[in-house]
Design a protein around this motif. Structure first.
Motif, PDB file in Angstrom:
ATOM      1  N   ARG A 142      -9.174  -6.943  -0.541  1.00  0.00           N
ATOM      2  CA  ARG A 142      -7.877  -6.254  -0.521  1.00  0.00           C
ATOM      3  C   ARG A 142      -7.274  -6.122   0.882  1.00  0.00           C
ATOM      4  NH1 ARG A 142      -7.778  -1.502  -1.384  1.00  0.00           N
ATOM      5  NH2 ARG A 142      -9.954  -0.856  -1.541  1.00  0.00           N
ATOM      6  N   SER A 182       0.852  -1.184   0.000  1.00  0.00           N
ATOM      7  CA  SER A 182       0.000   0.000   0.000  1.00  0.00           C
ATOM      8  C   SER A 182       0.891   1.238   0.000  1.00  0.00           C
ATOM      9  CB  SER A 182      -0.918   0.022   1.224  1.00  0.00           C
ATOM     10  OG  SER A 182      -0.169   0.204   2.414  1.00  0.00           O
ATOM     11  N   LYS A 183       0.286   2.393   0.004  1.00  0.00           N
ATOM     12  CA  LYS A 183       1.048   3.639  -0.044  1.00  0.00           C
ATOM     13  C   LYS A 183       2.004   3.761   1.131  1.00  0.00           C
ATOM     14  CE  LYS A 183       0.417   8.647  -0.452  1.00  0.00           C
ATOM     15  NZ  LYS A 183      -0.570   9.756  -0.501  1.00  0.00           N
ATOM     16  N   PRO A 189      -5.428  -0.205  -3.773  1.00  0.00           N
ATOM     17  CA  PRO A 189      -6.087  -0.534  -5.046  1.00  0.00           C
ATOM     18  C   PRO A 189      -5.174  -0.402  -6.263  1.00  0.00           C
ATOM     19  CG  PRO A 189      -6.941   1.525  -4.125  1.00  0.00           C
ATOM     20  CD  PRO A 189      -6.121   0.879  -3.061  1.00  0.00           C
ATOM     21  N   LYS A 190      -4.280   0.585  -6.257  1.00  0.00           N
ATOM     22  CA  LYS A 190      -3.375   0.783  -7.384  1.00  0.00           C
ATOM     23  C   LYS A 190      -2.190  -0.181  -7.359  1.00  0.00           C
ATOM     24  CE  LYS A 190      -4.429   5.714  -7.996  1.00  0.00           C
ATOM     25  NZ  LYS A 190      -3.874   7.087  -8.009  1.00  0.00           N
ATOM     26  N   MET A 191      -1.977  -0.848  -6.233  1.00  0.00           N
ATOM     27  CA  MET A 191      -0.824  -1.730  -6.088  1.00  0.00           C
ATOM     28  C   MET A 191      -1.202  -3.207  -6.119  1.00  0.00           C
ATOM     29  SD  MET A 191       1.464   0.280  -3.276  1.00  0.00           S
ATOM     30  CE  MET A 191       2.029   1.945  -3.620  1.00  0.00           C
ATOM     31  N   LYS A 192      -2.474  -3.486  -6.240  1.00  0.00           N
ATOM     32  CA  LYS A 192      -2.971  -4.864  -6.180  1.00  0.00           C
ATOM     33  C   LYS A 192      -2.297  -5.772  -7.211  1.00  0.00           C
ATOM     34  CE  LYS A 192      -7.316  -7.447  -6.650  1.00  0.00           C
ATOM     35  NZ  LYS A 192      -8.784  -7.321  -6.812  1.00  0.00           N
ATOM     36  N   LYS A 193      -2.258  -5.331  -8.457  1.00  0.00           N
ATOM     37  CA  LYS A 193      -1.699  -6.144  -9.537  1.00  0.00           C
ATOM     38  C   LYS A 193      -0.199  -6.374  -9.342  1.00  0.00           C
ATOM     39  CE  LYS A 193      -1.444  -6.351 -14.601  1.00  0.00           C
ATOM     40  NZ  LYS A 193      -1.801  -5.647 -15.864  1.00  0.00           N
ATOM     41  N   ASP A 194       0.538  -5.309  -9.064  1.00  0.00           N
ATOM     42  CA  ASP A 194       1.986  -5.412  -8.877  1.00  0.00           C
ATOM     43  C   ASP A 194       2.322  -6.240  -7.643  1.00  0.00           C
ATOM     44  OD1 ASP A 194       4.648  -4.630  -9.780  1.00  0.00           O
ATOM     45  OD2 ASP A 194       4.752  -3.463  -7.936  1.00  0.00           O
TER      46      ASP A 194
END
Length: 244
Positions: free
Chosen positions: A216, A198-199, A231-236
């Motif tokens: 998540r 996460s951030k 949410p923006k890091m889920k795939k990576d």
């Protein structure tokens, strides 16, 4: 398995030569370039990360007559187990240290100034083939209120990046340390076991019990709690968890 980038440490007090070497290395893929202008900075870097190749100038303080602090730095580095055989390239305008560098410090090569930067670059590329031994128990250090603290990387469950400081959540409790970005935390730890989820959080996957991708969140082992997956890091995050 994702291979970590190779780390090259340039120890050079002369700005011209520092820029000459670092600029030549900038186009080399899969490396991190670290710079130090003196032996104190260089030693700190070698302790905080695993250096794969050293490029060290003999003279690091031109204000001192007969200075050979670069050689003294290499002597000190060679006393550290993981650096006993790490490739070290010596540069200098002096000829005297050459024999000492080869015979006692096991340096890979010696370059007299002014040297051919293409030849130096090719030599560095040769040394990158050497596999640096990984530390079984890597230690990272941080300073707080003038006191130096040590944390065993294997004991870190996750790291939380707060607004003015960070917290290492370890098996023996929480260690508060000066602020670093998640990117810097990962560079310092230098392990594929650690993933930014996460951030504000970097997690050690060895302590992950389960992952709920729909909602998540990560559940940690031994009741160490739960962490959110951004949410923006889920795939990576998922790719790195699978070592893809």
């Amino acid at each position: 398995m994702v291979k970590r980038k190779k780390n090259i440490l340039i120890v050079e007090d002369n700005e011209f030569y520092m820029n000459l070497i670092s600029n030549a290395l900038e186009k080399v893929p899969c490396i991190n370039i670290y710079k130090a202008a003196n032996s104190a900075e260089a030693y700190k870097c070698a302790m905080e990360t695993t250096v794969d190749v050293f490029v060290v100038d003999v003279i690091l303080d031109t204000s001192v007559s007969g200075d050979v602090s670069g050689i003294k730095y290499v002597e000190r580095i060679r006393t550290i187990d993981k650096y006993k055989f790490t490739p070290i390239i010596i540069t200098s305008s002096l000829e005297d240290p050459k024999l000492h560098s080869y015979n006692y410090l096991h340096c890979y090569r010696y370059f007299e100034k002014t040297y051919d930067i293409r030849e130096l670059l090719n030599t560095i590329l040769e040394t990158l083939e050497y596999k640096t031994p990984e530390e079984e128990n890597k230690i990272i250090y941080y300073k707080r209120e003038g006191i130096l603290f040590a944390v065993n990387v294997n004991d870190i469950i996750y790291v939380e990046n707060l607004s003015k400081y960070i917290e290492y959540h370890c098996v023996d409790g929480v260690h508060k340390a000066p602020y670093k970005s998640c990117k810097k935390i990962l560079e310092e730890i230098q392990s594929t076991d650690f993933i930014q989820c996460s951030k504000h959080n970097v997690v050690n996957k060895q302590y992950i019990l389960s992952v709920d991708l729909i909602n998540r969140y990560i559940t940690l082992k031994n009741d160490y709690g739960m962490l959110e997956i951004g949410p923006k890091m889920k795939k990576d995050f998922l790719k790195k968890l699978r070592n893809e």
